[in-house]
Enzyme design. Sequence first.
Site, PDB file in Angstrom:
ATOM      1  N   LYS A 131       0.613  -1.293   0.104  1.00  9.48           N
ATOM      2  CA  LYS A 131       0.020  -0.021   0.047  1.00  9.48           C
ATOM      3  C   LYS A 131       0.898   1.138  -0.183  1.00  9.48           C
ATOM      4  O   LYS A 131       1.983   1.368   0.129  1.00  9.48           O
ATOM      5  CB  LYS A 131      -0.907  -0.172   1.205  1.00  9.48           C
ATOM      6  CG  LYS A 131      -0.114  -0.103   2.461  1.00  9.48           C
ATOM      7  CD  LYS A 131      -0.880  -0.490   3.892  1.00  9.48           C
ATOM      8  CE  LYS A 131      -0.124  -0.457   4.879  1.00  9.48           C
ATOM      9  NZ  LYS A 131      -1.130  -0.664   6.330  1.00  9.48           N
ATOM     10  N   ARG A 173     -10.504  -0.395  14.823  1.00 10.97           N
ATOM     11  CA  ARG A 173     -10.336   0.331  13.739  1.00 10.97           C
ATOM     12  C   ARG A 173     -11.400   0.024  12.445  1.00 10.97           C
ATOM     13  O   ARG A 173     -12.426   0.534  12.380  1.00 10.97           O
ATOM     14  CB  ARG A 173      -8.939   0.144  12.943  1.00 10.97           C
ATOM     15  CG  ARG A 173      -8.622   0.937  11.928  1.00 10.97           C
ATOM     16  CD  ARG A 173      -7.137   1.261  11.423  1.00 10.97           C
ATOM     17  NE  ARG A 173      -6.596  -0.065  11.010  1.00 10.97           N
ATOM     18  CZ  ARG A 173      -5.427  -0.323  10.295  1.00 10.97           C
ATOM     19  NH1 ARG A 173      -4.445   0.698  10.676  1.00 10.97           N
ATOM     20  NH2 ARG A 173      -5.015  -1.354  10.015  1.00 10.97           N
ATOM     21  N   HIS A 217      -5.947  -7.719  12.998  1.00  6.40           N
ATOM     22  CA  HIS A 217      -4.578  -6.742  12.943  1.00  6.40           C
ATOM     23  C   HIS A 217      -4.167  -6.543  14.364  1.00  6.40           C
ATOM     24  O   HIS A 217      -5.155  -6.013  15.090  1.00  6.40           O
ATOM     25  CB  HIS A 217      -4.954  -5.514  12.072  1.00  6.40           C
ATOM     26  CG  HIS A 217      -3.795  -4.681  11.882  1.00  6.40           C
ATOM     27  ND1 HIS A 217      -2.630  -5.307  11.033  1.00  6.40           N
ATOM     28  CD2 HIS A 217      -3.610  -3.468  12.144  1.00  6.40           C
ATOM     29  CE1 HIS A 217      -1.726  -4.259  11.075  1.00  6.40           C
ATOM     30  NE2 HIS A 217      -2.284  -3.028  11.468  1.00  6.40           N
ATOM     31  N   ARG A 225       1.518 -10.982   6.599  1.00  5.44           N
ATOM     32  CA  ARG A 225       1.180  -9.612   5.832  1.00  5.44           C
ATOM     33  C   ARG A 225       2.402  -8.850   6.036  1.00  5.44           C
ATOM     34  O   ARG A 225       1.857  -7.573   6.528  1.00  5.44           O
ATOM     35  CB  ARG A 225      -0.098  -9.311   6.241  1.00  5.44           C
ATOM     36  CG  ARG A 225      -1.228  -9.848   6.210  1.00  5.44           C
ATOM     37  CD  ARG A 225      -2.665  -8.928   6.076  1.00  5.44           C
ATOM     38  NE  ARG A 225      -2.670  -8.583   7.191  1.00  5.44           N
ATOM     39  CZ  ARG A 225      -3.274  -8.850   8.348  1.00  5.44           C
ATOM     40  NH1 ARG A 225      -4.025  -9.857   8.483  1.00  5.44           N
ATOM     41  NH2 ARG A 225      -3.219  -7.970   9.557  1.00  5.44           N
ATOM     42  N   TYR A 255      13.861  31.284   5.267  1.00  2.41           N
ATOM     43  CA  TYR A 255      12.626  31.865   5.753  1.00  2.41           C
ATOM     44  C   TYR A 255      12.677  32.202   7.206  1.00  2.41           C
ATOM     45  O   TYR A 255      13.333  31.079   8.027  1.00  2.41           O
ATOM     46  CB  TYR A 255      11.622  30.877   5.660  1.00  2.41           C
ATOM     47  CG  TYR A 255      10.882  30.751   4.115  1.00  2.41           C
ATOM     48  CD1 TYR A 255      10.533  32.064   3.505  1.00  2.41           C
ATOM     49  CD2 TYR A 255      10.945  29.613   3.471  1.00  2.41           C
ATOM     50  CE1 TYR A 255       9.886  31.977   2.210  1.00  2.41           C
ATOM     51  CE2 TYR A 255      10.643  29.472   2.216  1.00  2.41           C
ATOM     52  CZ  TYR A 255       9.948  30.834   1.429  1.00  2.41           C
ATOM     53  OH  TYR A 255       9.569  30.696   0.363  1.00  2.41           O
ATOM     54  N   CYS A 275      12.555  24.628   3.052  1.00  2.00           N
ATOM     55  CA  CYS A 275      11.636  25.206   2.424  1.00  2.00           C
ATOM     56  C   CYS A 275      11.054  24.193   1.369  1.00  2.00           C
ATOM     57  O   CYS A 275      11.178  22.694   1.557  1.00  2.00           O
ATOM     58  CB  CYS A 275      12.428  26.109   1.214  1.00  2.00           C
ATOM     59  SG  CYS A 275      13.526  27.257   1.827  1.00  2.00           S
ATOM     60  N   ASP A 289      10.876  23.324  -1.865  1.00  2.30           N
ATOM     61  CA  ASP A 289      11.698  22.945  -2.791  1.00  2.30           C
ATOM     62  C   ASP A 289      13.104  22.881  -2.780  1.00  2.30           C
ATOM     63  O   ASP A 289      13.578  22.270  -3.689  1.00  2.30           O
ATOM     64  CB  ASP A 289      11.336  23.541  -4.157  1.00  2.30           C
ATOM     65  CG  ASP A 289       9.812  23.881  -4.459  1.00  2.30           C
ATOM     66  OD1 ASP A 289       8.889  22.920  -4.394  1.00  2.30           O
ATOM     67  OD2 ASP A 289       9.342  25.129  -4.233  1.00  2.30           O
TER      68      ASP A 289
END
Length: 380
Positions: A48, A146, A175, A231, A275, A322, A324
């Site tokens: 996943k 869950r 689980h 799993r 920043y 930042c 990027d």
Amino acid sequence: MSKINNPTISVNSGLRPSYIHVNLDRITDNFHAIRAKVGDTDVMPIIKANAYGHGIEVIGKHMEKLGAKNLGVAFVEEAILLREAGIRIPILVLGGILGGQIPLYLHHDLTLTASSIEKLEQIDKTAEEMGVIAKVHLKIDTGMERIGMHYYSAESLLEASLKCKHLIVEGIFSHFANADVSDLSHARLQLERFNEVLSFYEKRSLPYPIRHIANSAAVLQLPESYFDMVRPGIMLFGVYPSNEVKKTIEIKPALTWKSRVVFFKVVKPGHPVSYGSEWQSDKMVRVVTVPVGFGDGYFRSMTGKAEVLINGKRYPVVGRICMDQFMVNIDWDSAYNGDEVVLVGGDEECICVEDLADWAGTTPYEILTNINTRVPRAYK
Ligand SMILES: *Cc1c(COP(=O)(O)O)cnc(C)c1O
């Protein structure tokens, strides 16, 4: 899918100097190490969240090639991606389902998780309407709260499943909430509850569906939880689920994350970097800029803690990370535009996913699954 995510694009194509390198041989070795440990028990690779950041289609195909008999994902969309990539082995979708999605599952021959009587009956009805037989795994909640039928009322779900004519109960699973800690008492309690639910089949002299409960942590620490199938997810990629687990299987990380120096400058004292102007040097230093940021999944919360490797040496990331880009203080060493920067990986000196998790105050799971798809993946 956009061109930049296409794994076939060479990392030298000049598109982006930043890339993830996935060593498929390592994943092969990890898979075999797990198989060797669990013996006759089947191994369902859980891939996943873009295969924990490693690229779901490539990893799915690789697992199929390695002889995995089935795959597990969280969402139907992930399973459809795998089908569209040409993967034909059974795929179990572990997450909760909404009624409207059921035709999609059946259309793509996916295995559904039935987590309540209502959902089970919806699946049966939709399968009847579509003239197919649905494949289902029953989900039992033994202490995670869950999804799934509570262990104390699970008998009614199992009873109901015997009456469904348009589905096959191929499996039954649960689980663990606490298999990744050293105190396994809660995991053992869950195991006891699961066994109690399973006694339903024995009492009626019915064959067991495929029974499974073990995630990576349980594969490492709880052999009595293997049943018919395990799993593992994160372990396949060579990362242990926590610092606390017993490392009973040797695994090796498959992922390296690299970029290149894109800018070099000398920064004077009294000239803060990035920043917020939070960091400044008290002497002249050389600072390089690396074109990776939190928009790639390099967490902003690692500001003030993160380190990278340039020419095999560790240097601190300085100033706020930042979206990027981020800056690295190389003191008075040399580094040139185009020099390689290692964010995760390395040989003698090495930066692990676990280090990034510590710096960001999170788990390796969150680091891996947040590496954005705008970072190209390359495979060996
Ligand atoms: C994610 C997940 C797994 C795999 O967990 P790891 O800790 O990565 O091994 C197994 N089962 C279910 C239901 C999951 O959601």
